[in-house]
Design a protein around this motif. Structure first.
Motif, PDB file in Angstrom:
ATOM      1  N   PHE B  65       0.863  -1.161   0.008  1.00 42.00           N
ATOM      2  CA  PHE B  65       0.122  -0.049  -0.171  1.00 42.00           C
ATOM      3  C   PHE B  65       0.860   1.128   0.006  1.00 42.00           C
ATOM      4  O   PHE B  65       2.119   1.113   0.308  1.00 42.00           O
ATOM      5  CB  PHE B  65      -1.009  -0.109   1.146  1.00 42.00           C
ATOM      6  CG  PHE B  65      -0.281   0.044   2.627  1.00 42.00           C
ATOM      7  CD1 PHE B  65       0.351  -1.049   2.999  1.00 42.00           C
ATOM      8  CD2 PHE B  65      -0.040   1.079   3.236  1.00 42.00           C
ATOM      9  CE1 PHE B  65       0.835  -1.257   4.267  1.00 42.00           C
ATOM     10  CE2 PHE B  65       0.776   1.174   4.483  1.00 42.00           C
ATOM     11  CZ  PHE B  65       1.025   0.291   5.109  1.00 42.00           C
ATOM     12  N   ARG B  66       0.337   2.244  -0.427  1.00 40.27           N
ATOM     13  CA  ARG B  66       0.965   3.567  -0.579  1.00 40.27           C
ATOM     14  C   ARG B  66       0.590   4.556   0.375  1.00 40.27           C
ATOM     15  O   ARG B  66      -0.690   4.629   0.668  1.00 40.27           O
ATOM     16  CB  ARG B  66       0.742   4.328  -2.059  1.00 40.27           C
ATOM     17  CG  ARG B  66       1.825   4.942  -2.338  1.00 40.27           C
ATOM     18  CD  ARG B  66       1.608   5.472  -3.910  1.00 40.27           C
ATOM     19  NE  ARG B  66       0.304   5.844  -4.332  1.00 40.27           N
ATOM     20  CZ  ARG B  66      -0.192   7.251  -3.945  1.00 40.27           C
ATOM     21  NH1 ARG B  66       0.647   8.010  -3.607  1.00 40.27           N
ATOM     22  NH2 ARG B  66      -1.751   7.318  -4.495  1.00 40.27           N
ATOM     23  N   LEU B  67       1.456   5.220   1.106  1.00 39.28           N
ATOM     24  CA  LEU B  67       0.978   6.054   2.235  1.00 39.28           C
ATOM     25  C   LEU B  67       0.436   7.611   1.498  1.00 39.28           C
ATOM     26  O   LEU B  67       1.344   7.842   0.603  1.00 39.28           O
ATOM     27  CB  LEU B  67       2.009   6.354   3.172  1.00 39.28           C
ATOM     28  CG  LEU B  67       2.482   5.099   4.190  1.00 39.28           C
ATOM     29  CD1 LEU B  67       3.691   5.724   4.879  1.00 39.28           C
ATOM     30  CD2 LEU B  67       1.383   4.735   4.929  1.00 39.28           C
ATOM     31  N   LYS B  68      -0.784   7.778   1.848  1.00 48.77           N
ATOM     32  CA  LYS B  68      -1.258   9.341   1.528  1.00 48.77           C
ATOM     33  C   LYS B  68      -0.633  10.411   2.170  1.00 48.77           C
ATOM     34  O   LYS B  68       0.090  10.191   3.214  1.00 48.77           O
ATOM     35  CB  LYS B  68      -2.654   9.193   1.575  1.00 48.77           C
ATOM     36  CG  LYS B  68      -3.457   8.147   0.709  1.00 48.77           C
ATOM     37  CD  LYS B  68      -3.567   8.810  -0.477  1.00 48.77           C
ATOM     38  CE  LYS B  68      -4.372   7.776  -1.684  1.00 48.77           C
ATOM     39  NZ  LYS B  68      -5.851   8.026  -1.284  1.00 48.77           N
ATOM     40  N   PRO B  69      -0.821  11.625   1.681  1.00 43.26           N
ATOM     41  CA  PRO B  69       0.179  12.814   2.401  1.00 43.26           C
ATOM     42  C   PRO B  69       0.160  12.595   3.707  1.00 43.26           C
ATOM     43  O   PRO B  69       1.090  13.041   4.476  1.00 43.26           O
ATOM     44  CB  PRO B  69      -0.566  14.072   1.885  1.00 43.26           C
ATOM     45  CG  PRO B  69      -1.263  13.586   0.255  1.00 43.26           C
ATOM     46  CD  PRO B  69      -1.472  12.029   0.717  1.00 43.26           C
ATOM     47  N   ILE B  70      -0.879  12.645   4.487  1.00 42.68           N
ATOM     48  CA  ILE B  70      -1.232  12.750   6.081  1.00 42.68           C
ATOM     49  C   ILE B  70      -0.108  11.759   6.648  1.00 42.68           C
ATOM     50  O   ILE B  70       0.580  11.913   7.569  1.00 42.68           O
ATOM     51  CB  ILE B  70      -2.577  12.778   6.543  1.00 42.68           C
ATOM     52  CG1 ILE B  70      -3.433  13.848   5.868  1.00 42.68           C
ATOM     53  CG2 ILE B  70      -2.565  12.606   8.083  1.00 42.68           C
ATOM     54  CD1 ILE B  70      -4.653  13.752   6.407  1.00 42.68           C
ATOM     55  N   LEU B  71      -0.017  10.321   6.241  1.00 44.92           N
ATOM     56  CA  LEU B  71       0.416   9.493   6.842  1.00 44.92           C
ATOM     57  C   LEU B  71       2.073   9.524   6.386  1.00 44.92           C
ATOM     58  O   LEU B  71       2.891   8.451   6.811  1.00 44.92           O
ATOM     59  CB  LEU B  71      -0.181   7.869   6.388  1.00 44.92           C
ATOM     60  CG  LEU B  71      -1.579   7.959   6.958  1.00 44.92           C
ATOM     61  CD1 LEU B  71      -2.112   6.609   6.855  1.00 44.92           C
ATOM     62  CD2 LEU B  71      -1.511   7.980   8.681  1.00 44.92           C
ATOM     63  N   THR B  72       2.660  10.107   5.411  1.00 47.68           N
ATOM     64  CA  THR B  72       3.877  10.007   5.112  1.00 47.68           C
ATOM     65  C   THR B  72       5.084  10.061   6.378  1.00 47.68           C
ATOM     66  O   THR B  72       6.023   9.174   5.990  1.00 47.68           O
ATOM     67  CB  THR B  72       4.213  11.008   4.018  1.00 47.68           C
ATOM     68  OG1 THR B  72       3.870  12.477   4.344  1.00 47.68           O
ATOM     69  CG2 THR B  72       3.746  10.550   2.538  1.00 47.68           C
ATOM     70  N   PRO B  73       4.683  10.777   7.116  1.00 46.95           N
ATOM     71  CA  PRO B  73       5.728  10.639   8.145  1.00 46.95           C
ATOM     72  C   PRO B  73       6.056   9.448   8.818  1.00 46.95           C
ATOM     73  O   PRO B  73       7.106   9.120   9.427  1.00 46.95           O
ATOM     74  CB  PRO B  73       5.128  11.791   9.478  1.00 46.95           C
ATOM     75  CG  PRO B  73       4.223  12.528   8.690  1.00 46.95           C
ATOM     76  CD  PRO B  73       3.842  11.698   7.476  1.00 46.95           C
ATOM     77  N   LEU B  74       5.047   8.434   8.423  1.00 46.86           N
ATOM     78  CA  LEU B  74       5.308   7.078   9.061  1.00 46.86           C
ATOM     79  C   LEU B  74       5.917   6.224   8.233  1.00 46.86           C
ATOM     80  O   LEU B  74       6.289   4.988   8.221  1.00 46.86           O
ATOM     81  CB  LEU B  74       3.995   6.564   9.368  1.00 46.86           C
ATOM     82  CG  LEU B  74       3.191   7.040  10.935  1.00 46.86           C
ATOM     83  CD1 LEU B  74       1.981   6.707  11.108  1.00 46.86           C
ATOM     84  CD2 LEU B  74       4.307   6.625  11.880  1.00 46.86           C
TER      85      LEU B  74
END
Lengths: 777, 439
Positions: B65-74
């Motif tokens: 899965f690909r992280l969306k902008p909000i989750l990118t820090p993770l």
């Protein structure tokens, strides 16, 4: 039981063999004792395996002689005649039996004593309090109420200000008056609450709306129910308070919704009911609305209460004293010091009068530390002491002022100079101030007393008397006096008072609470009346009743709110002995107990050291003796000789109160028989006094020198916490005489005791060994 | 005196009183007595006002899965994270969406009727039940093998100084909300106050002995005995403090930077300090359960440090069509995610004391929110992002559930600790049992 019988038989055999029919003839008391008594009681009355208890006590020669004549030698009292018994009595009285003989053998001294637990808490509270204003109580009662016609305290909505005697309101579906919106209003009550005794209180707010309560700490609520949630209507929280002090209190009540204001959305909703009451549970008491007399609109400052648990003090002599230390105690003083240190650090700006960004902050904190140490030690610091307690910690902390402060606080509160107030055995004004304050307050001297010490005024007896009177009148003095009266009544060790629910269905916790209030009001009345006459405690023909008590005890008092002074309806009631609380406390769950009542009168009022029975007995069950009255059952059970020596004293005292049942109600008959309330007492002077009923008993006790002697001695021990004979072997008798000369004025007695103790420096030991008292009274 | 209430509460909670005390100064040992079995920890992190779904939820299901902008820090922890879509807060009853959102989030049960009026619906009070963090804490504290000094820590960042339904999410029981500590100094005091006290105490013991000696010289022989006995107790204390300090050497008291102001603009600094203290607490094994509440429900943080001047709650009501507002909301939520990532990073780089791996291997972070989406106030699709290996879930996946009640997820947390409760919160949402697919 079998064991005792065998022992009795054995000694009887021994007597027959070794001491046949001995009469006094020309033998001295000492010779008789050695021949007939020492075998069981030991050469110096110290006891033996046959009879372990030492022969010490407080009966007079006359009482001893009668007892010996009647009961000794055990199993064969005829072996010794009356004259022989008298000689033995005289011998043992002077040799080892009497308190004075004991004092000569083992001279009592004024012992070094640490602060008792109560004194420790009071000392820290008053030490911290000395840096806050100390308003004089102005005598007003009740709380100041501010009523707002809004959902919160908007100044412009403040419609009503008044003093409410207590907080106990049922507003129904209306407002406090017609001006208020029935849907939303709020009230804030402020003032202070007096704690009459030291202990764990529980504050209880009852309301069907939102509320907040602060007690002592006005920053953090004790009860926070600003969010009304669910259907609970009672909110309770405990708090530990010290007696004789007033604590700031604030109560808020909100009949309103909080959060988003939707009042315009629902303009026509039906009004809801609303009530609020402010209650408490005093230590070991039932819940009640906080009475008017404990509330004041006056604002007192916060009290620094150390609530760390401590191991209990030694009470083996009947009064609390600090003559032992333990690891638990030492740990508790550490915890207490840390708690106090955290409190002082957290409140430093207020206590030391600092501005947050004071340029002289360090210098001012140092000055605060010095004053703090001087007040903790109750005397000024010498230069060397200042270097030790203040300068060194500050230098060691290397510029960290807060750390230095904390170290000074700990060092001072762990110092023996703080913990042992009588360690300094000096006769100077500061030592006198300290002794006076601990005697009357169980706390440290206040500013006024320390100022007088600084001016060296306290070595003057008249000056000291004035201060003693002032201290006694202070709420802290009054709290200690009340505690003493409860101790004298043996009501200080609280136990729950419950009665047979079937026989006395209305005798519940609320009634017991009312009885205690009635007792408290009565004691207060007599103690603080102009004459403070001791006899009135026993002779007063009035008491305090409220509606519930009047109903239960069959009095026809006008049904008014609260407590009212009422004259006893029965001619047979008299003072404290017939107060229903006393009578009920000295009784079984469904029957009266002449023994318990007699023991109290003997031990408590007449000051006789009655020992507990050699073995535990269960009282004869009334069901098994349906035709016997209580008096007859008790007589039956205590007939054996082994019982008679003590029960011969107690029972006839207790029988005089047989007109009162297990809850203290008056009765003429028991089990169909007319009550026999006759009784008697053999005085220490050797006279037999008879009486019938409570009134005659009370009259005898009120006039008896024995009662006065015992009261004065108990007062001395309770207040001074040192053995009275350490101040001179004649002191107990001196106190009695002084008490009598002052018309048995109790306040005067206490003041004189305090002054005497304050002026006596513990060193050198004052016991005069060369002139033993011969007083046998 | 309220300032030291925490210590007294501790003594009470441990069933100790000073009178019966074997000397509690030796606190850390209570925390290290239980190292035989693997430690498991859980941290719940709250951020308010819903998220921006399109920029939050991964499109894919499964391991790829690909992280969306909000989750990118993770991103660095992608293999250790689980994203759970489709978990819904089904609790209804009194209170508006925000109130129920926060009040029922960890409790899974309705609010009591009360006097707190939200923007819509009926007024309400506190939650009717205990929250899952406290349920787990109580479970761990009951067993000597998992008992710790505090059991749980309730932390926060800029939580308003008013107690109401919008500002509390952890509950010790019905009507018993717990107040999060959002002041690092207060937290420090709770964690290390006693150690500091003992240092101060140790520094004055010599002087106390001197003092006792001096006073002892002034009293007569019979009284001297009492002071000698007293002096022996002081020596005992000295020895105990020395032993304790030697034992505590491995876990020194951390230094706390002075002067951290408690205000909106300082949030990043406060947050980092609080999280550092939390990590330290885990190292010292002070607690195994924690909650971390960033502001509150309806929280209105103004993240000027991100170039966002408006308050978060105000922005959260803007419609989807207001693209600049949505962009700001993404930034705000990404900042919250950065806090989660910071904690994960600190845990990952800290070795597990006395065991293999890192703290993160033995800790599960649960990041959640009181709403699914701010402008609709929906309680469906409540964000649940899990990071870390603490509960042995199969990590590194994005999962999509079909409207499952969140009670079932709360139960799964308890079960992973071995606490096999049959229901949690409102039982009617627990009928299908523990949420499956996590392990």
């Amino acid at each position: 039981m079998t064991h005792t019988l065998m022992k009795t038989a054995a000694s009887w055999v021994a007597l027959v063999v070794f001491a046949p029919a001995l009469v006094a003839e020309n033998r001295t008391g000492e010779q008789i004792y050695k021949q007939m008594c020492a075998r069981c009681h030991g050469a110096k009355g110290e006891g033996t395996k046959r009879y372990e208890l030492p022969l010490v006590g407080d009966r007079s020669v006359a009482q001893l002689a009668k007892l010996i004549d009647r009961t000794m030698p055990e199993g064969d009292p005829d072996a010794l005649d009356a004259e022989g018994a008298r000689r033995v009595a005289e011998y043992i009285y002077d040799a080892f039996y009497s308190p004075d003989a004991q004092a000569r053998l083992n001279p009592p001294r004024i012992e070094l004593a640490r602060l008792t637990v109560k004194q420790y808490r009071n000392s820290i509270a008053d030490l911290i309090g000395s840096f806050r204003p100390a308003p004089k109580p102005d005598g007003r009662t009740g709380l100041r109420g501010e009523y707002y016609n809004a959902r919160n305290f908007q100044p412009k909505a403040r419609l009503l200000d008044r003093i409410d005697p207590e907080v106990n309101f049922d507003f129904g579906k209306s407002g406090p008056n017609d001006q208020f919106d029935v849907h939303q209003f709020c009230i804030r009550w402020e003032g202070s609450v007096w704690a009459p005794e030291t202990g764990l209180y529980e504050f209880v707010v009852r309301t069907d709306h939102a509320t907040r309560l602060w007690v002592n700490d006005l920053r953090t609520p004790l009860i926070d129910r600003f969010v009304k949630s669910g259907s609970d209507t009672e909110f309770a929280e405990p708090i530990f308070l010290l007696g004789g002090r007033a604590y700031p209190i604030r109560l808020e009540f909100f009949k309103a919704k909080q959060g988003v204001d939707d009042s315009k959305k629902n303009p026509n909703s039906p009004p809801k009911p609303a009530f609020i009451s402010l209650n408490w549970r005093r230590p070991h008491r039932a819940i009640e609305v906080i009475p008017n007399r404990f509330l004041t609109p006056q604002r007192f400052p916060e009290v620094g209460v150390v609530s760390v648990p401590f191991p209990p003090d030694d009470r083996s002599l009947g009064w609390e004293r600090g003559t032992t230390v333990s690891k638990e105690w030492d740990n508790a003083t550490t915890e207490g010091a840390l708690e106090a240190a955290a409190y002082i650090v957290a409140n430093l700006n207020e206590l030391a009068g600092l501005q947050p960004r004071d340029p002289d902050r360090t210098a001012k904190i140092r000055a605060f530390c010095r004053t703090y140490a001087e007040r903790a030690f109750r005397q000024p610091l010498s230069d060397a002491e200042k270097a030790f307690y203040i300068d060194r910690p500050f230098e060691a902390a290397g510029g960290d002022t807060e750390l230095a402060l904390k170290r000074v606080v700990l060092l001072v509160l762990k110092s023996p100079r703080f913990l042992y107030p009588n360690a300094r055995r000096a006769a100077d004004s500061y030592a006198i101030a300290t002794r006076l304050a601990y005697t009357l307050w169980d706390g440290p001297p206040d500013k006024e007393l320390l100022d007088a010490a600084a001016a060296n005024q306290l070595t003057d007896r008249d000056e000291l008397l004035k201060h003693a009177e002032r201290l006694l009148q202070d709420p802290r003095g009054k709290a200690k006096v009340h505690e003493f009266l409860l101790t004298w009544l043996k009501l200080d060790q609280v136990k729950e008072l419950v009665k047979d629910k079937k026989r006395f269905p209305d005798f519940d916790a609320a009634l017991v609470n009312d009885l205690l209030t009635s007792l408290e009001l009565f004691l207060h009345d007599v103690m603080w009346s102009p004459t403070s006459d001791f006899r009135q405690l026993l002779l007063a023909d009035e008491t305090y009743l409220n509606e519930r008590l009047a109903k239960f005890y069959g009095y026809s008092v006008a049904p008014e709110k609260g407590f009212k002074k009422v004259t006893f309806e029965s001619r047979d009631r008299s003072g404290i002995l017939t107060h229903p609380y006393m009578l009920a406390a000295l009784a079984y769950e469904s029957e009266s107990s002449p023994i318990h009542r007699g023991v109290y009168i003997g031990r408590g009022l007449l000051g006789i050291a009655i020992r507990p029975p050699m073995e535990a007995f269960t009282p004869l069950a009334p069901e098994l003796h349906p035709n016997l009255t209580t008096r007859e059952r008790v007589t039956l059970q205590t007939q054996p000789m082994a019982c008679a020596s003590c029960h011969g004293i107690m029972n006839p005292l207790g029988f005089a109160l047989e007109n009162f049942d297990a809850v203290g109600r008056f009765r003429d008959k028991e089990r169909g028989k007319t009550i026999d309330a006759t009784g008697s007492y053999e005085t220490r002077a050797g006279k037999t006094v008879t009486f019938s009923g409570a009134k005659q008993l009370a009259q005898f006790l009120a006039d008896s020198e024995e009662t006065h002697y015992a009261f004065a001695q108990q007062a001395f021990h309770f207040f001074v916490k040192q053995p009275v004979r350490a101040y001179g072997l004649t002191k107990p008798e001196d106190l009695r005489k002084m008490f009598a000369e002052n018309n048995l004025n109790m306040r005067k007695l206490i003041v004189e005791i305090a002054v005497m103790a304050a002026m006596t420096a513990p060193d050198p030991p004052p016991v005069d060994r060369d002139s033993p008292s011969r007083d046998k009274r | 005196m309220p300032v030291t209430r925490s210590r007294r509460e501790f003594l009470r909670d441990m069933g100790l009183s000073a009178a019966a005390l074997p000397f509690v100064m030796n606190l850390p040992s209570l925390g290290f007595a239980n190292q035989t079995q693997r430690k498991k920890r859980i941290v719940f992190i709250f951020s308010p006002n819903g998220i921006v779904p399109n920029d939050f939820w991964p499109d894919e299901v499964g391991e790829n899965f690909r992280l969306k902008p909000i989750l990118t820090p993770l991103e660095p922890f992608k293999k250790q994270m689980l994203v759970l879509h489709g978990v819904c807060d089904r609790i209804r009853g009194d209170g508006d969406g925000h109130m129920r959102g926060i009040g029922c989030l960890l409790t899974g049960i309705e609010l009591f009727p009360g006097n707190i009026q939200g923007g819509s619906d009926t007024p309400a009070g506190w939650s009717k039940g205990i929250s899952i963090d406290q349920e787990i804490k109580n479970f761990l504290q009951k067993n000597p093998a998992t008992r710790t000094r505090f059991g749980s820590l309730e932390l926060g960042v800029m939580v308003p100084e008013r107690a109401d339904t919008w500002t509390r999410w952890s509950y010790a029981g019905p009507n018993k909300p717990l107040t999060p500590i959002d002041d690092p100094y207060q937290l420090f005091n709770k964690l290390y106050g006693r150690a500091k006290d003992n240092q101060a105490l140790a520094s004055v013991l010599d002087a106390i002995q001197d003092d006792l000696k001096k006073v002892s010289e002034q009293v007569d022989a019979a009284d001297k005995r009492l002071l000698d006995e007293h002096a022996a107790f002081v020596r005992d204390m000295e020895r105990e403090l020395r032993e304790q300090q030697a034992a505590a050497k491995e876990h020194p008291v951390p230094q706390l930077e002075p002067g951290i102001r408690r205000d909106n603009d300082n949030m990043p600094k406060i947050s980092q300090t609080q999280l550092d203290l939390l990590v330290q607490s885990f190292v010292a094994d002070f607690a195994r359960v924690a909650t971390y509440q960033i502001t509150n429900s309806v929280g209105n943080a103004r993240m000027k440090w991100l170039g966002v001047d408006e308050g978060h709650h105000t922005l959260s009501h803007e419609p989807d069509s207001n693209l600049p507002a949505q962009e700001k909301l993404v930034k705000i939520n990404r900042w919250y995610c950065e806090q989660v990532a910071y904690l994960a990073k600190r845990l990952a780089e800290t070795p597990e004391p006395g065991g293999p791996g890192s703290l993160l291997d033995n800790t599960l972070i649960v990041w959640t929110n009181e709403l699914g989406k701010g402008n609709s106030h929906t309680l469906d699709n409540i964000p649940f992002v899990l990071v870390g290996g603490g509960l042995d879930f199969k990590m590194g996946r994005s999962l999509k559930y079909g409207k499952v009640p969140h009670n079932r997820l709360l139960m799964a947390f308890a079960h992973a600790f071995g606490h096999e409760i049959k229901t949690f919160g409102n039982p009617s949402f627990c009928r299908d049992g523990v949420l499956t697919g996590l392990v």
